[in-house]
Design a protein around this motif. Structure first.
Motif, PDB file in Angstrom:
ATOM      1  N   UNK A 135      -8.461 -22.196  41.446  1.00  0.00           N
ATOM      2  CA  UNK A 135      -7.203 -22.914  41.251  1.00  0.00           C
ATOM      3  C   UNK A 135      -7.376 -24.379  41.652  1.00  0.00           C
ATOM      4  N   UNK A 136      -7.977 -24.613  42.813  1.00  0.00           N
ATOM      5  CA  UNK A 136      -8.209 -25.971  43.296  1.00  0.00           C
ATOM      6  C   UNK A 136      -9.080 -26.745  42.309  1.00  0.00           C
ATOM      7  N   UNK A 137     -10.181 -26.119  41.864  1.00  0.00           N
ATOM      8  CA  UNK A 137     -11.085 -26.782  40.924  1.00  0.00           C
ATOM      9  C   UNK A 137     -10.358 -27.177  39.645  1.00  0.00           C
ATOM     10  N   UNK A 138      -9.520 -26.283  39.130  1.00  0.00           N
ATOM     11  CA  UNK A 138      -8.770 -26.584  37.907  1.00  0.00           C
ATOM     12  C   UNK A 138      -7.743 -27.690  38.160  1.00  0.00           C
ATOM     13  N   UNK A 139      -7.032 -27.599  39.281  1.00  0.00           N
ATOM     14  CA  UNK A 139      -6.020 -28.615  39.587  1.00  0.00           C
ATOM     15  C   UNK A 139      -6.672 -29.990  39.733  1.00  0.00           C
ATOM     16  N   UNK A 140      -7.834 -30.051  40.340  1.00  0.00           N
ATOM     17  CA  UNK A 140      -8.552 -31.313  40.494  1.00  0.00           C
ATOM     18  C   UNK A 140      -9.045 -31.824  39.138  1.00  0.00           C
ATOM     19  N   UNK A 157      -7.932 -31.254  36.266  1.00  0.00           N
ATOM     20  CA  UNK A 157      -6.800 -31.619  35.415  1.00  0.00           C
ATOM     21  C   UNK A 157      -6.083 -32.871  35.896  1.00  0.00           C
ATOM     22  N   UNK A 158      -6.476 -33.380  37.051  1.00  0.00           N
ATOM     23  CA  UNK A 158      -5.841 -34.575  37.590  1.00  0.00           C
ATOM     24  C   UNK A 158      -4.550 -34.316  38.341  1.00  0.00           C
ATOM     25  N   UNK A 159      -4.253 -33.047  38.623  1.00  0.00           N
ATOM     26  CA  UNK A 159      -3.033 -32.724  39.358  1.00  0.00           C
ATOM     27  C   UNK A 159      -3.134 -33.138  40.826  1.00  0.00           C
ATOM     28  N   UNK A 160      -4.337 -33.053  41.400  1.00  0.00           N
ATOM     29  CA  UNK A 160      -4.535 -33.354  42.818  1.00  0.00           C
ATOM     30  C   UNK A 160      -5.767 -34.220  42.996  1.00  0.00           C
ATOM     31  N   UNK A 161      -5.819 -34.899  44.131  1.00  0.00           N
ATOM     32  CA  UNK A 161      -6.977 -35.686  44.532  1.00  0.00           C
ATOM     33  C   UNK A 161      -7.297 -35.338  45.978  1.00  0.00           C
ATOM     34  N   UNK A 162      -8.569 -35.251  46.312  1.00  0.00           N
ATOM     35  CA  UNK A 162      -8.925 -35.004  47.717  1.00  0.00           C
ATOM     36  C   UNK A 162      -8.565 -36.207  48.574  1.00  0.00           C
ATOM     37  N   UNK A 163      -8.215 -36.061  49.794  1.00  0.00           N
ATOM     38  CA  UNK A 163      -8.034 -34.762  50.443  1.00  0.00           C
ATOM     39  C   UNK A 163      -6.673 -34.179  50.070  1.00  0.00           C
ATOM     40  N   UNK A 164      -6.669 -32.928  49.703  1.00  0.00           N
ATOM     41  CA  UNK A 164      -5.443 -32.224  49.349  1.00  0.00           C
ATOM     42  C   UNK A 164      -5.193 -31.176  50.429  1.00  0.00           C
ATOM     43  N   UNK A 165      -4.016 -31.197  51.010  1.00  0.00           N
ATOM     44  CA  UNK A 165      -3.654 -30.232  52.043  1.00  0.00           C
ATOM     45  C   UNK A 165      -2.630 -29.276  51.449  1.00  0.00           C
ATOM     46  N   UNK A 166      -2.991 -28.016  51.407  1.00  0.00           N
ATOM     47  CA  UNK A 166      -2.120 -26.978  50.865  1.00  0.00           C
ATOM     48  C   UNK A 166      -1.118 -26.573  51.935  1.00  0.00           C
ATOM     49  N   UNK A 167       0.171 -26.748  51.645  1.00  0.00           N
ATOM     50  CA  UNK A 167       1.180 -26.344  52.631  1.00  0.00           C
ATOM     51  C   UNK A 167       1.460 -24.844  52.507  1.00  0.00           C
ATOM     52  N   UNK A 168       2.101 -24.308  53.518  1.00  0.00           N
ATOM     53  CA  UNK A 168       2.327 -22.861  53.581  1.00  0.00           C
ATOM     54  C   UNK A 168       3.168 -22.360  52.406  1.00  0.00           C
ATOM     55  N   UNK A 169       4.218 -23.063  52.064  1.00  0.00           N
ATOM     56  CA  UNK A 169       5.096 -22.618  50.980  1.00  0.00           C
ATOM     57  C   UNK A 169       4.342 -22.528  49.655  1.00  0.00           C
ATOM     58  N   UNK A 170       3.505 -23.507  49.377  1.00  0.00           N
ATOM     59  CA  UNK A 170       2.721 -23.481  48.137  1.00  0.00           C
ATOM     60  C   UNK A 170       1.686 -22.370  48.180  1.00  0.00           C
ATOM     61  N   UNK A 171       1.083 -22.146  49.333  1.00  0.00           N
ATOM     62  CA  UNK A 171       0.106 -21.059  49.470  1.00  0.00           C
ATOM     63  C   UNK A 171       0.753 -19.707  49.199  1.00  0.00           C
TER      64      UNK A 171
END
Length: 69
Positions: free
Chosen positions: A23-28, A30-44
């Protein structure tokens, strides 16, 4: 001894972590996220739900970050 007692991950946890890594690899990619990305509890928790219902990691990324129509 159970997996919890020896610090090992269960099969479910191993599969979920692999799914979230994809999921992280795809989101990155696709340009949805950029490092550093911190996954919050609600999204997890949401992502675990998407994993449980059988979405692919790409579908999960699109649901979280995609444009709502």
């Amino acid at each position: 001894m159970t997996a919890d007692n020896c610090g090992e991950l269960s099969n479910y946890e191993t599969q979920l972590r692999a799914w979230m890594s994809e999921w992280y690899d795809h989101a990155f990619a696709s340009g949805f996220i950029q490092p550093p990305f911190v996954l919050n509890h609600a999204t997890a928790v949401r992502l675990e739900g998407y994993f449980n219902v059988g979405l692919t990691p790409a579908e999960g990324a699109n649901v979280i970050f995609g444009v709502v129509h």
